[in-house]
Design a protein around this motif. Structure first.
Motif, PDB file in Angstrom:
ATOM      1  N   ARG A 149       0.827  -1.214   0.000  1.00 40.10           N
ATOM      2  CA  ARG A 149       0.000   0.000   0.000  1.00 40.10           C
ATOM      3  C   ARG A 149       0.857   1.259   0.000  1.00 40.10           C
ATOM      4  O   ARG A 149       0.556   2.235  -0.697  1.00 40.10           O
ATOM      5  CB  ARG A 149      -0.925   0.000   1.228  1.00 40.10           C
ATOM      6  N   LEU A 150       1.949   1.253   0.766  1.00 46.29           N
ATOM      7  CA  LEU A 150       2.743   2.472   0.938  1.00 46.29           C
ATOM      8  C   LEU A 150       3.734   2.701  -0.190  1.00 46.29           C
ATOM      9  O   LEU A 150       4.053   3.846  -0.513  1.00 46.29           O
ATOM     10  CB  LEU A 150       3.492   2.400   2.274  1.00 46.29           C
ATOM     11  N   ALA A 151       4.250   1.640  -0.813  1.00 46.53           N
ATOM     12  CA  ALA A 151       5.273   1.804  -1.844  1.00 46.53           C
ATOM     13  C   ALA A 151       4.739   2.588  -3.033  1.00 46.53           C
ATOM     14  O   ALA A 151       5.437   3.432  -3.599  1.00 46.53           O
ATOM     15  CB  ALA A 151       5.793   0.437  -2.296  1.00 46.53           C
ATOM     16  N   ALA A 152       3.501   2.293  -3.409  1.00 49.56           N
ATOM     17  CA  ALA A 152       2.919   2.996  -4.561  1.00 49.56           C
ATOM     18  C   ALA A 152       2.730   4.481  -4.287  1.00 49.56           C
ATOM     19  O   ALA A 152       2.710   5.288  -5.227  1.00 49.56           O
ATOM     20  CB  ALA A 152       1.579   2.356  -4.929  1.00 49.56           C
ATOM     21  N   GLN A 153       2.638   4.857  -3.021  1.00 52.20           N
ATOM     22  CA  GLN A 153       2.402   6.257  -2.673  1.00 52.20           C
ATOM     23  C   GLN A 153       3.692   7.035  -2.436  1.00 52.20           C
ATOM     24  O   GLN A 153       3.755   8.234  -2.731  1.00 52.20           O
ATOM     25  CB  GLN A 153       1.538   6.339  -1.410  1.00 52.20           C
ATOM     26  N   HIS A 154       4.725   6.367  -1.926  1.00 52.62           N
ATOM     27  CA  HIS A 154       5.895   7.098  -1.438  1.00 52.62           C
ATOM     28  C   HIS A 154       7.197   6.753  -2.162  1.00 52.62           C
ATOM     29  O   HIS A 154       8.197   7.436  -1.931  1.00 52.62           O
ATOM     30  CB  HIS A 154       6.080   6.826   0.060  1.00 52.62           C
ATOM     31  N   LEU A 155       7.220   5.741  -2.994  1.00 49.52           N
ATOM     32  CA  LEU A 155       8.434   5.387  -3.713  1.00 49.52           C
ATOM     33  C   LEU A 155       8.293   5.737  -5.186  1.00 49.52           C
ATOM     34  O   LEU A 155       7.182   5.860  -5.709  1.00 49.52           O
ATOM     35  CB  LEU A 155       8.725   3.888  -3.575  1.00 49.52           C
ATOM     36  N   HIS A 156       9.433   5.896  -5.841  1.00 50.67           N
ATOM     37  CA  HIS A 156       9.391   6.074  -7.291  1.00 50.67           C
ATOM     38  C   HIS A 156       8.762   4.817  -7.901  1.00 50.67           C
ATOM     39  O   HIS A 156       9.031   3.696  -7.448  1.00 50.67           O
ATOM     40  CB  HIS A 156      10.805   6.279  -7.841  1.00 50.67           C
ATOM     41  N   PRO A 157       7.901   4.963  -8.908  1.00 53.60           N
ATOM     42  CA  PRO A 157       7.217   3.779  -9.466  1.00 53.60           C
ATOM     43  C   PRO A 157       8.165   2.689  -9.930  1.00 53.60           C
ATOM     44  O   PRO A 157       7.849   1.496  -9.794  1.00 53.60           O
ATOM     45  CB  PRO A 157       6.424   4.359 -10.638  1.00 53.60           C
ATOM     46  N   ARG A 158       9.325   3.048 -10.464  1.00 58.10           N
ATOM     47  CA  ARG A 158      10.285   2.032 -10.900  1.00 58.10           C
ATOM     48  C   ARG A 158      10.796   1.229  -9.710  1.00 58.10           C
ATOM     49  O   ARG A 158      10.838  -0.008  -9.749  1.00 58.10           O
ATOM     50  CB  ARG A 158      11.446   2.702 -11.628  1.00 58.10           C
ATOM     51  N   THR A 159      11.162   1.931  -8.631  1.00 56.15           N
ATOM     52  CA  THR A 159      11.637   1.245  -7.424  1.00 56.15           C
ATOM     53  C   THR A 159      10.541   0.387  -6.818  1.00 56.15           C
ATOM     54  O   THR A 159      10.783  -0.760  -6.409  1.00 56.15           O
ATOM     55  CB  THR A 159      12.123   2.280  -6.399  1.00 56.15           C
ATOM     56  N   ALA A 160       9.327   0.920  -6.744  1.00 53.48           N
ATOM     57  CA  ALA A 160       8.214   0.172  -6.162  1.00 53.48           C
ATOM     58  C   ALA A 160       7.914  -1.081  -6.967  1.00 53.48           C
ATOM     59  O   ALA A 160       7.672  -2.166  -6.393  1.00 53.48           O
ATOM     60  CB  ALA A 160       6.981   1.065  -6.080  1.00 53.48           C
ATOM     61  N   SER A 191      14.260   5.256   3.605  1.00 52.95           N
ATOM     62  CA  SER A 191      14.820   5.354   4.954  1.00 52.95           C
ATOM     63  C   SER A 191      13.994   4.535   5.933  1.00 52.95           C
ATOM     64  O   SER A 191      12.762   4.484   5.849  1.00 52.95           O
ATOM     65  CB  SER A 191      14.857   6.817   5.398  1.00 52.95           C
ATOM     66  N   ALA A 192      14.673   3.881   6.863  1.00 53.93           N
ATOM     67  CA  ALA A 192      13.982   3.061   7.855  1.00 53.93           C
ATOM     68  C   ALA A 192      13.187   3.904   8.843  1.00 53.93           C
ATOM     69  O   ALA A 192      12.371   3.355   9.596  1.00 53.93           O
ATOM     70  CB  ALA A 192      14.991   2.193   8.606  1.00 53.93           C
ATOM     71  N   PHE A 193      13.417   5.212   8.857  1.00 56.62           N
ATOM     72  CA  PHE A 193      12.737   6.087   9.808  1.00 56.62           C
ATOM     73  C   PHE A 193      11.451   6.676   9.225  1.00 56.62           C
ATOM     74  O   PHE A 193      10.909   7.640   9.772  1.00 56.62           O
ATOM     75  CB  PHE A 193      13.678   7.213  10.250  1.00 56.62           C
ATOM     76  N   THR A 194      10.973   6.111   8.134  1.00 52.03           N
ATOM     77  CA  THR A 194       9.700   6.514   7.541  1.00 52.03           C
ATOM     78  C   THR A 194       8.748   5.325   7.551  1.00 52.03           C
ATOM     79  O   THR A 194       9.163   4.172   7.741  1.00 52.03           O
ATOM     80  CB  THR A 194       9.902   6.996   6.096  1.00 52.03           C
ATOM     81  N   ALA A 195       7.473   5.603   7.331  1.00 51.88           N
ATOM     82  CA  ALA A 195       6.480   4.516   7.339  1.00 51.88           C
ATOM     83  C   ALA A 195       6.747   3.512   6.217  1.00 51.88           C
ATOM     84  O   ALA A 195       6.693   2.304   6.429  1.00 51.88           O
ATOM     85  CB  ALA A 195       5.075   5.115   7.204  1.00 51.88           C
ATOM     86  N   ALA A 201       7.853  -0.402   6.576  1.00 56.35           N
ATOM     87  CA  ALA A 201       7.094  -1.446   5.904  1.00 56.35           C
ATOM     88  C   ALA A 201       7.982  -2.263   4.974  1.00 56.35           C
ATOM     89  O   ALA A 201       7.840  -3.489   4.872  1.00 56.35           O
ATOM     90  CB  ALA A 201       5.940  -0.818   5.115  1.00 56.35           C
ATOM     91  N   ALA A 202       8.915  -1.587   4.272  1.00 55.02           N
ATOM     92  CA  ALA A 202       9.814  -2.303   3.367  1.00 55.02           C
ATOM     93  C   ALA A 202      10.731  -3.246   4.126  1.00 55.02           C
ATOM     94  O   ALA A 202      10.958  -4.394   3.704  1.00 55.02           O
ATOM     95  CB  ALA A 202      10.633  -1.298   2.557  1.00 55.02           C
ATOM     96  N   TRP A 203      11.273  -2.789   5.244  1.00 58.40           N
ATOM     97  CA  TRP A 203      12.136  -3.659   6.037  1.00 58.40           C
ATOM     98  C   TRP A 203      11.352  -4.817   6.646  1.00 58.40           C
ATOM     99  O   TRP A 203      11.870  -5.936   6.767  1.00 58.40           O
ATOM    100  CB  TRP A 203      12.835  -2.851   7.128  1.00 58.40           C
ATOM    101  N   THR A 204      10.106  -4.571   7.038  1.00 57.80           N
ATOM    102  CA  THR A 204       9.271  -5.659   7.555  1.00 57.80           C
ATOM    103  C   THR A 204       9.023  -6.711   6.489  1.00 57.80           C
ATOM    104  O   THR A 204       9.119  -7.920   6.741  1.00 57.80           O
ATOM    105  CB  THR A 204       7.933  -5.097   8.060  1.00 57.80           C
ATOM    106  N   ALA A 205       8.705  -6.264   5.276  1.00 60.10           N
ATOM    107  CA  ALA A 205       8.488  -7.207   4.179  1.00 60.10           C
ATOM    108  C   ALA A 205       9.770  -7.950   3.831  1.00 60.10           C
ATOM    109  O   ALA A 205       9.740  -9.152   3.534  1.00 60.10           O
ATOM    110  CB  ALA A 205       7.951  -6.466   2.957  1.00 60.10           C
ATOM    111  N   ALA A 206      10.910  -7.241   3.855  1.00 63.93           N
ATOM    112  CA  ALA A 206      12.188  -7.898   3.574  1.00 63.93           C
ATOM    113  C   ALA A 206      12.500  -8.960   4.623  1.00 63.93           C
ATOM    114  O   ALA A 206      12.983 -10.056   4.294  1.00 63.93           O
ATOM    115  CB  ALA A 206      13.306  -6.861   3.512  1.00 63.93           C
ATOM    116  N   ALA A 207      12.212  -8.636   5.894  1.00 56.90           N
ATOM    117  CA  ALA A 207      12.438  -9.624   6.957  1.00 56.90           C
ATOM    118  C   ALA A 207      11.516 -10.822   6.788  1.00 56.90           C
ATOM    119  O   ALA A 207      11.928 -11.975   6.980  1.00 56.90           O
ATOM    120  CB  ALA A 207      12.218  -8.969   8.320  1.00 56.90           C
ATOM    121  N   GLY A 208      10.259 -10.555   6.422  1.00 57.07           N
ATOM    122  CA  GLY A 208       9.333 -11.662   6.186  1.00 57.07           C
ATOM    123  C   GLY A 208       9.769 -12.531   5.023  1.00 57.07           C
ATOM    124  O   GLY A 208       9.638 -13.764   5.060  1.00 57.07           O
ATOM    125  N   THR A 209      10.307 -11.900   3.978  1.00 60.12           N
ATOM    126  CA  THR A 209      10.782 -12.661   2.826  1.00 60.12           C
ATOM    127  C   THR A 209      11.995 -13.506   3.192  1.00 60.12           C
ATOM    128  O   THR A 209      12.104 -14.673   2.793  1.00 60.12           O
ATOM    129  CB  THR A 209      11.147 -11.701   1.677  1.00 60.12           C
TER     130      THR A 209
END
Length: 310
Positions: free
Chosen positions: A20-31, A270-274, A278-286
């Motif tokens: 949900r957050l990547a599409a809003q806050h990351l560059h579309p290519r990165t997301a 940055s890990a200090f943003t929402a 979320a990205a680090w949580t997903a990476a840990a889950g993966t």
């Protein structure tokens, strides 16, 4: 193996916030790249664990071709709830394989039909079809792929919007967005918990092409107008794994993003943003999913080797 064999089946839930957050806050290519990688790894891990459970379940079936030692109580004890999980995994994995095969078959059929329909036209990068149905999409295949657009859509767009349309579709072909779309669609077939990532990548690939088109034509507003007008009259693409300017989805969000300043490119949030959390949580889950599936595979392989007479 223990409960580790079940973890990859539910760990895709850790990717829901970043979807949900990547599409809003990351560059579309990165997301797009991030979400596709997460979906591919998690789907592979969950499928591996289903296969491991199926081995135990198949060993319990009468007349199975597996060695007799694979159905020994010592082997079944390595899998928790082997009576239920082992037998349930057999039809579940068959359904997953059938769904993935069906998706691949439909994707290939549409591509073959698309190229067959263009067989009599000049071999140009853009194929304009005299069709009363307004649509446009990027058709991959061959050395560079082709942009397919109908005259019914072109008459609704102005010259500047024509350039935006062609630039958008070329961006889909250049970045091979059909591969990302097909990957996440197969991942969602393999594990329904990955459906939010499929929807997110369908949006981010369009946003990626929007930004590329805006850079190519030098006008974000022209691309926004082209998207809005095409969405009002177009019927979209012939299959979800192909990309197009007026693909179904949150068109108002795409238009609003184009009317805002261009997004900033970042390799990792940055890990200090929402979105970073979320990205680090997903990476840990993966990572946990990969380790769990690897641990279960090695453990079951050692148990089966010990139970199989030489």
């Amino acid at each position: 193996m223990g409960v580790f064999v079940f973890l990859p089946l539910v760990l895709p839930l850790t990717a829901w916030p970043v979807a949900r957050l990547a599409a809003q806050h990351l560059h579309p290519r990165t997301a797009t790249r991030l979400l596709t990688a997460l979906a591919a790894v998690m789907a592979t891990c969950s499928t591996v664990c289903l296969a491991l459970l199926m081995v135990v379940g198949t060993a319990q079936l009468p007349g199975n071709p597996l060695p007799d030692g694979w159905s020994d109580p010592e082997v079944r004890a390595a899998v928790p709830y082997d009576e239920v999980a082992g037998r349930a995994a057999v039809p579940t994995l068959l359904v997953v394989l059938a769904a993935c095969a069906g998706t691949l078959w439909r994707h290939g059929r549409v591509r073959r039909r698309g190229h067959a329909a263009l067989a009599g036209l000049p071999d140009t990068e853009v194929a304009v079809l005299p069709d009363d149905e307004p649509y446009a999409y990027a058709l991959p295949g061959g050395p560079r792929g082709r942009v397919v657009v109908t005259t019914a859509l072109l008459v609704h767009l102005e010259p500047a919007e024509h350039r935006a349309l062609f630039a958008h579709e070329r961006a889909h072909l250049t970045a091979r967005h059909h591969r990302y779309l097909l990957t996440v669609r197969l991942a969602a077939r393999a594990n329904p918990f990955l459906r939010p990532l499929r929807a997110a990548v369908a949006y981010t690939t369009e946003r990626w092409a929007d930004e590329a088109a805006a850079e190519a034509v030098g006008s974000r507003r022209a691309v926004a107008r082209a998207i809005g007008r095409a969405a009002l009259v177009s019927r979209g693409t012939p299959v979800p794994t192909l990309a197009g300017l007026a693909a179904p989805g949150p068109v108002p969000r795409r238009v609003a993003a184009l009317l805002a300043p261009a997004p900033v490119t970042r390799a990792w949030p940055s890990a200090f943003t929402a979105v970073g959390l979320a990205a680090w949580t997903a990476a840990a889950g993966t990572a946990l999913s990969a380790m769990s599936s690897a641990n279960s595979a090695v453990t079951l392989a050692l148990v089966l080797r010990a139970a199989t007479p030489l």
